[in-house]
Structures are given as structure tokens and as C-alpha cells.
Design a protein around this motif. Structure first.
Motif, PDB file in Angstrom:
ATOM      1  N   MET A 125      11.660 -21.305 -14.599  1.00 58.06           N
ATOM      2  CA  MET A 125      11.356 -20.848 -15.960  1.00 58.06           C
ATOM      3  C   MET A 125       9.963 -21.318 -16.378  1.00 58.06           C
ATOM      4  O   MET A 125       9.169 -20.534 -16.914  1.00 58.06           O
ATOM      5  N   ALA A 126       9.664 -22.574 -16.155  1.00 58.79           N
ATOM      6  CA  ALA A 126       8.351 -23.110 -16.544  1.00 58.79           C
ATOM      7  C   ALA A 126       7.227 -22.362 -15.827  1.00 58.79           C
ATOM      8  O   ALA A 126       6.203 -22.035 -16.441  1.00 58.79           O
ATOM      9  N   VAL A 127       7.419 -22.072 -14.564  1.00 62.17           N
ATOM     10  CA  VAL A 127       6.399 -21.349 -13.795  1.00 62.17           C
ATOM     11  C   VAL A 127       6.200 -19.949 -14.364  1.00 62.17           C
ATOM     12  O   VAL A 127       5.073 -19.501 -14.560  1.00 62.17           O
ATOM     13  N   HIS A 128       7.304 -19.263 -14.658  1.00 56.89           N
ATOM     14  CA  HIS A 128       7.197 -17.897 -15.157  1.00 56.89           C
ATOM     15  C   HIS A 128       6.649 -17.835 -16.586  1.00 56.89           C
ATOM     16  O   HIS A 128       6.001 -16.857 -16.957  1.00 56.89           O
ATOM     17  N   LEU A 129       6.884 -18.863 -17.377  1.00 55.27           N
ATOM     18  CA  LEU A 129       6.353 -18.865 -18.742  1.00 55.27           C
ATOM     19  C   LEU A 129       4.827 -18.862 -18.760  1.00 55.27           C
ATOM     20  O   LEU A 129       4.224 -18.366 -19.709  1.00 55.27           O
ATOM     21  N   ARG A 130       4.215 -19.363 -17.721  1.00 58.57           N
ATOM     22  CA  ARG A 130       2.743 -19.338 -17.628  1.00 58.57           C
ATOM     23  C   ARG A 130       2.215 -17.903 -17.570  1.00 58.57           C
ATOM     24  O   ARG A 130       1.042 -17.663 -17.823  1.00 58.57           O
ATOM     25  N   HIS A 131       3.089 -16.980 -17.212  1.00 54.00           N
ATOM     26  CA  HIS A 131       2.694 -15.574 -17.055  1.00 54.00           C
ATOM     27  C   HIS A 131       3.504 -14.677 -17.997  1.00 54.00           C
ATOM     28  O   HIS A 131       3.798 -13.524 -17.677  1.00 54.00           O
ATOM     29  N   ALA A 132       3.821 -15.216 -19.160  1.00 55.74           N
ATOM     30  CA  ALA A 132       4.708 -14.533 -20.101  1.00 55.74           C
ATOM     31  C   ALA A 132       4.194 -13.151 -20.506  1.00 55.74           C
ATOM     32  O   ALA A 132       4.993 -12.237 -20.728  1.00 55.74           O
ATOM     33  N   ASP A 133       2.901 -12.989 -20.599  1.00 52.71           N
ATOM     34  CA  ASP A 133       2.361 -11.685 -21.019  1.00 52.71           C
ATOM     35  C   ASP A 133       2.732 -10.568 -20.039  1.00 52.71           C
ATOM     36  O   ASP A 133       2.882  -9.414 -20.442  1.00 52.71           O
TER      37      ASP A 133
END
Length: 123
Positions: free
Chosen positions: A61-69
């Protein structure tokens, strides 16, 4: 029965298709600097998820939140469609269905997490 060999075959083949995809390729190539390392982590992730091997040590989740856009519903749907095609091409129907079901659950969880994070950042 799902095997490590299934994962070893599936993950690189799928991400080769992702990288060649006109929608997903630019997103992933912009997010991943070291593809061999990333593929090893993805294989460990899927091994942990599908075989409960415990090989993956991380926080998706933390990794994917960096690319939320880039984490839009349309992009998730596109990723899932490509995943379905690839799993159907490489695996027997029962194994493919298991990978597809797990991917849908993970995609839903990631989408909810991104949505929640966006809502919190607006407040």
C-alpha cells in the motif's frame, strides 16, 4: 495446484506485456527504476499471496500510494484485463481463476486505500 514455477513464468511474462502496453507501460516505467529487482519482489509477493511462502517483505500500500495519481479505476481495470488474458494464456483454467480472483481482491484493496488517502489529504 499453484507452484513457484507458475509464478516464475507468469510474473515476467505479464510485466513484459505491461511494459509494452501503451497505457500501463509509461506508468510502470516511470515508477520502476530497476526492473530485475522489481520482478524478483513481485515474484516474492505472489509467492507469499498464493502459496503463503512468506517470501515477500514489504508494504504494497505504501509503495502504491507514491503513485496515487496513476491509480485510477480505469488503469486498474486495464491492468486486471491484461492480467486475466495473461493468466488464461499461461495457466490451466483453475489456476488462472485463482490468480484472477486474488488480483481482483488486491486491486480493490489498493483502490480503497488510495481513495481513503486522497480523502484524508483533502481534509
Amino acid at each position: 495446484m499453484i507452484t513457484e514455477e507458475d509464478i516464475e513464468r507468469l510474473v515476467p511474462t505479464f510485466y513484459e506485456k505491461v511494459r509494452a502496453d501503451p497505457v500501463l507501460g509509461p506508468i510502470f516505467d516511470g515508477a520502476v527504476a530497476d526492473w530485475p529487482h522489481h520482478l524478483d519482489r513481485l515474484k516474492a509477493f505472489w509467492s507469499s499471496v498464493m502459496l503463503t511462502s512468506g517470501r515477500y517483505k514489504g508494504h504494497p500500500m505504501a509503495v502504491h500510494l507514491r503513485h496515487a495519481d496513476a491509480m485510477t479505476h480505469a488503469n486498474f481495470a486495464h491492468w486486471l484485463a491484461l492480467w486475466k488474458t495473461t493468466t488464461n494464456d499461461l495457466l490451466d483454467p483453475e489456476t488462472a481463476a485463482k490468480f484472477q480472483s486474488k488480483a481482483e481482491t488486491i486491486a480493490e484493496s489498493l483502490q480503497l486505500g488510495v481513495h481513503y488517502a486522497r480523502d484524508r489529504s483533502v481534509k
